[in-house]
Design an enzyme around this catalytic site. Structure first.
Site, short mmCIF file in Angstrom:
data_model
loop_
_atom_site.label_atom_id
_atom_site.label_comp_id
_atom_site.label_asym_id
_atom_site.label_seq_id
_atom_site.Cartn_x
_atom_site.Cartn_y
_atom_site.Cartn_z
N GLN A 35 0.78 -1.21 0.03
CA GLN A 35 0.07 -0.06 -0.06
C GLN A 35 0.92 1.20 -0.02
O GLN A 35 1.35 1.66 1.18
CB GLN A 35 -0.85 0.20 1.15
CG GLN A 35 -1.58 1.29 1.28
CD GLN A 35 -2.98 1.25 1.94
OE1 GLN A 35 -3.50 0.02 2.25
NE2 GLN A 35 -3.70 2.32 1.82
N ASP A 152 9.73 11.23 -8.85
CA ASP A 152 9.61 10.51 -7.57
C ASP A 152 10.69 9.53 -7.58
O ASP A 152 10.59 8.38 -7.48
CB ASP A 152 8.30 9.89 -7.12
CG ASP A 152 8.25 9.37 -5.87
OD1 ASP A 152 8.82 9.68 -5.16
OD2 ASP A 152 7.29 8.41 -5.50
#
Lengths: 241, 335
Positions: A35, A152
């Site tokens: 997650q 990122d």
């Protein structure tokens, strides 16, 4: 007989777990593997191939209009940038399918470990480690020269493929298109910070990444000049509060 | 052991007295409040601190019920902060240390916030979101340092809010951020603003320019109210902060979040962070304005910890500095 059996099955208490374990029709034997900050990543089999599924979910803390805007633009941008990266010769997982309504992307599953794991396990020989760092530098150079800003770059978003030790870049969710030196410099700065915060004890690894970037990027000069500027900005930030 | 801490790196000046077990015996504070539309400048802020500091020390001693003989060390803020105000506090700290013959301990302001938050909430090893008028950082502890995983690449979030409050001529009492928060509660409409997240870093200066320009235009033609603008600004800025915090949690696999710094007492930020944290099955540790906002106890407490690990600061090295990174501090008191 069969119908009643099916009805019985549907009425069991397990039925509401089905969605959780098999989020999307088409992916079999699902397993939630991570997650992340904005998506759940599942592993399974899609069309008979090992696949990874990335499902962006709605963030309840965000205002609904902001949430919808971010989810949709990032989904589109991610798929576009991955395609672009592949055209530039940078390895990314192959996109198998996009379900727009469900904000879901199906990818080919890459067998291997993250660069973060590879570096912190200490299992790498010095020569192999140098080769890996140089591969990172040249991959970023190729992306930047082609106008792709990853957005990122961390050592968790770079994988080492088990089959051939090749570098695979993942998670283009924050990517953008730009040929401005500032954007490239910030991209590098984000990666440098990932190196210094997570691999502080491994020595100056990022220097090798930069050296390789310099060697492989046609536009290294303005980018690295800007990078020095962004770094200085980074230091100054500690101010009042 | 009892430590007396002096903090005055920005527009708050405070004196805290803390016992070895973490009990805060006294923590009085005074805030320099400027007229609406104005920020605080170093020179005037330093003068404000000079006026109040000695009285605050006396008030703290009285409230704590201790005498100078009970004090084991004087902790002061070495930095980061505004030069003039920092020097003011350092001078008082040096004077007290010589007068009472106790050691000095120089403390990093950011580390002070983190240790105060940990002491008050009992959070053991959280991801820390440090948000204030001068700092915006996502921090996690590793190998004896508070490592900065993400931060702003230009201005701090509190600075962005304060400056927008000046555009709207909101009162600076008790703080501009508090008044934005109250006004935002009446906001009806979400106005789309830029959203700038780069990995675990954020950028606010473009958003401020955009919203300043939008405010002039939209308030003039009546298409938005000041409340709508405050609401939209808060929603956008805080969503960015929650996102980078969540990314840092995913990156380090940490289960807890601690919010510190002046902006940390904003209830909307705490609420949004609470939603994110509950979705991840993690825990949120937040503190109220007594400890979020700069105070003396947050300097006294890490000062005491450092002293117990032999980190006193000799008089000749008792300087202060405007720039002092969180990750420059060797954290000797944690494993």
């Amino acid at each position: 007989m069969t119908t009643s059996h099916a009805a019985e099955e549907a009425s069991t208490s397990e039925s509401h777990y089905v969605d959780h374990e098999n989020p999307i029709i088409g992916l079999h034997n699902c397993k939630l593997i991570q997650q992340g900050a904005e998506a759940r990543v599942w592993e399974g089999v899609y069309l008979g191939k090992p696949a990874v599924l990335k499902q962006r979910f709605s963030k309840r803390y965000r205002h609904p209009s902001l949430d919808a805007r971010l989810t949709q633009t990032r989904l589109k941008q991610e798929v576009r940038s991955m395609l672009r990266a592949r055209k530039l010769g940078v390895l990314t997982p192959c996109v198998l399918c996009v379900e727009h309504e469900a904000s879901t992307i199906y990818f080919e599953r890459v067998e291997g470990v993250s660069v973060k794991q590879a570096l912190s396990s200490g299992a790498l020989q010095p020569a192999a480690q140098l080769e890996l760092l140089r591969a990172i530098g040249s991959a970023i150079a190729a992306l930047h020269d082609g106008g792709v800003i990853h957005g990122d770059l961390t050592t968790s978003n770079l994988l080492v493929r088990a089959a051939d030790n090749a570098l695979v870049v993942i998670d283009f969710g924050l990517s953008s298109n730009s040929s401005i030196a500032e954007d490239k410099a910030v991209d590098l700065y984000v990666l440098e910070r990932a190196f210094t915060s997570a691999h502080a004890s491994c020595g100056p690894l990022f220097e090798d990444v930069l050296a390789s970037y310099r060697q492989h990027s046609r536009l290294w000069c303005p980018t690295l000049n800007k990078f020095a500027e962004v770094r200085m900005r980074g230091r100054k930030r500690a101010m009042v509060g | 052991m009892i430590a007396l801490g002096i903090e005055g790196s920005a527009n708050k000046v405070g004196v805290g007295i803390v016992r070895e077990d973490g009990t805060i015996l006294a923590n009085p504070r005074h805030t320099y409040i400027t007229p609406p539309g104005h920020g605080f400048l170093p020179k005037q802020t330093a003068l404000h601190h000079q006026e109040h500091l000695v009285a605050l020390v006396q008030a703290a001693l009285k409230e704590a019920g201790v005498t100078p003989a009970d004090i084991s060390c004087i902790a002061y803020t070495k930095g980061p902060g505004m030069g003039g105000p920092l020097v003011t506090c350092a001078v008082v700290a040096r004077m007290l240390s010589q007068l009472w013959r106790v050691p000095l301990v120089a403390v990093n302001h950011c580390v002070g916030h983190i240790e105060m938050g940990r002491a008050v909430t009992g959070a053991r090893d959280p991801v820390v979101l440090y948000v204030s008028g001068g700092n915006t950082q996502v921090i996690a502890y590793a190998e004896r340092r508070y490592r900065i995983f993400g931060e702003t690449i230009d201005m701090a979030v509190g600075n962005c809010l304060d400056r927008f409050a000046r555009v709207l001529h909101l009162s600076n009492d008790p703080s501009p951020g508090y008044n934005i928060e109250q006004l935002a509660k009446q906001g009806m409409r979400y106005i789309e603003l830029p959203y700038v997240v780069k990995g675990m870093d954020v950028s606010f200066s473009g958003i401020l320019s955009f919203v300043e320009e939008a405010a002039g235009r939209m308030l003039a033609d009546g298409s938005a109210t000041p409340a709508d603008l405050c609401f939209s600004l808060q929603e956008t800025l805080f969503a960015m902060l929650v996102e980078i915090t969540e990314r840092a949690m995913a990156h380090c696999g940490a289960p807890d979040v601690l919010i510190v710094g002046g902006v940390g007492c904003n209830m909307r930020l705490q609420e949004m962070m609470g939603v994110m944290v509950s979705e991840r099955g993690a825990r949120l540790y937040a503190i109220d304005e007594r400890y979020c906002i700069d105070n003396g106890a947050m300097i006294a407490w890490p000062g005491l910890l450092a002293l117990k690990h032999g980190q006193a600061t000799p008089l000749s090295e008792s300087t202060c500095t405007q720039r002092f990174r969180t990750d420059d501090v060797l954290v000797t008191w944690r494993d």
